[in-house]
Scaffold this motif. Sequence first.
Motif, PDB file in Angstrom:
ATOM      1  N   GLN A  11       0.859  -1.183   0.000  1.00  0.00           N
ATOM      2  CA  GLN A  11       0.000   0.000   0.000  1.00  0.00           C
ATOM      3  C   GLN A  11       0.897   1.236   0.000  1.00  0.00           C
ATOM      4  O   GLN A  11       2.013   1.199   0.532  1.00  0.00           O
ATOM      5  CB  GLN A  11      -0.882   0.044   1.253  1.00  0.00           C
ATOM      6  N   LYS A  65      -3.556   0.931  -6.427  1.00  0.00           N
ATOM      7  CA  LYS A  65      -4.930   1.350  -6.719  1.00  0.00           C
ATOM      8  C   LYS A  65      -5.454   2.397  -5.740  1.00  0.00           C
ATOM      9  O   LYS A  65      -6.507   2.983  -5.957  1.00  0.00           O
ATOM     10  CB  LYS A  65      -5.870   0.131  -6.683  1.00  0.00           C
ATOM     11  N   GLU A  66      -4.706   2.623  -4.654  1.00  0.00           N
ATOM     12  CA  GLU A  66      -5.217   3.480  -3.593  1.00  0.00           C
ATOM     13  C   GLU A  66      -4.059   4.206  -2.920  1.00  0.00           C
ATOM     14  O   GLU A  66      -2.974   3.656  -2.745  1.00  0.00           O
ATOM     15  CB  GLU A  66      -5.958   2.614  -2.565  1.00  0.00           C
ATOM     16  N   ARG A  96      -7.688   5.499  -5.922  1.00  0.00           N
ATOM     17  CA  ARG A  96      -8.672   5.879  -4.908  1.00  0.00           C
ATOM     18  C   ARG A  96      -7.958   6.607  -3.768  1.00  0.00           C
ATOM     19  O   ARG A  96      -6.772   6.387  -3.536  1.00  0.00           O
ATOM     20  CB  ARG A  96      -9.337   4.619  -4.315  1.00  0.00           C
ATOM     21  N   ARG A  98      -8.054   7.198   0.325  1.00  0.00           N
ATOM     22  CA  ARG A  98      -8.592   6.803   1.619  1.00  0.00           C
ATOM     23  C   ARG A  98      -7.941   7.643   2.713  1.00  0.00           C
ATOM     24  O   ARG A  98      -6.751   7.973   2.619  1.00  0.00           O
ATOM     25  CB  ARG A  98      -8.314   5.315   1.889  1.00  0.00           C
ATOM     26  N   ASP A 122     -12.629   8.812  -1.316  1.00  0.00           N
ATOM     27  CA  ASP A 122     -13.471   7.667  -1.670  1.00  0.00           C
ATOM     28  C   ASP A 122     -13.798   6.795  -0.463  1.00  0.00           C
ATOM     29  O   ASP A 122     -14.815   6.103  -0.446  1.00  0.00           O
ATOM     30  CB  ASP A 122     -12.757   6.794  -2.710  1.00  0.00           C
ATOM     31  N   SER A 123     -12.908   6.818   0.526  1.00  0.00           N
ATOM     32  CA  SER A 123     -13.035   5.883   1.640  1.00  0.00           C
ATOM     33  C   SER A 123     -12.463   6.515   2.910  1.00  0.00           C
ATOM     34  O   SER A 123     -11.448   7.225   2.851  1.00  0.00           O
ATOM     35  CB  SER A 123     -12.274   4.591   1.306  1.00  0.00           C
TER      36      SER A 123
END
Length: 198
Positions: A11, A65-66, A96, A98, A122-123
């Motif tokens: 991540q 992706k995030e 995305r 977060r 998004d989150s």
Amino acid sequence: MADILYTYKNQVYANITNICDCRCRFCIRSHEDSVGDAETLWHKKDPNLEEIKSAIDAFDFSGYKELVYCGYGEPTCALENLIKSARYIKERYPVRIRVNTNGLGNLYHGRDIVPELAEVVDSVSISLNAPEKDSYLNVTRPKFENAFEGMLEFTAKCRDKIPEVKMSVVDVLSKEEIKASQSLADSLGVELRVRKFA
């Protein structure tokens, strides 16, 4: 200079401030100077927006992706840089956004910041830490007396405006506390994530 972007367990994270309005007993920053591939996450002074943008542009987002706003501070304490840098990322990279937060942003700023977050986020993952007020205050040691109520209210506001909202606890809690945490998350209409204590 401290790392602004760093990776940990596949991540990518943004470490944009060292300011925090809690002193959680289990916080990793009390024990380590860094996480993942970061050399240090302690800023001599918090990065400005241009420094954050430069770190974003220097990072290869291929395969990610995030991007998660989570470092050695509470990201909503650097709200303006969070919002502007998240918007900058959204315009340039297909990832995305977060935010991992203690959920005290509205108390810290003295206003509802959720509509601003909702424009770019998004989150949201909100640290519940404990399912009732006394144990929450004991573990989290926040600056605000009404922190527990404020965190629950923030969660409800996020639920109404942000696509994905979760609360989290660490698996050092007892089974009974985790069950009570699940009930609390259910009552707010959000998911509960039980994180492993690393």
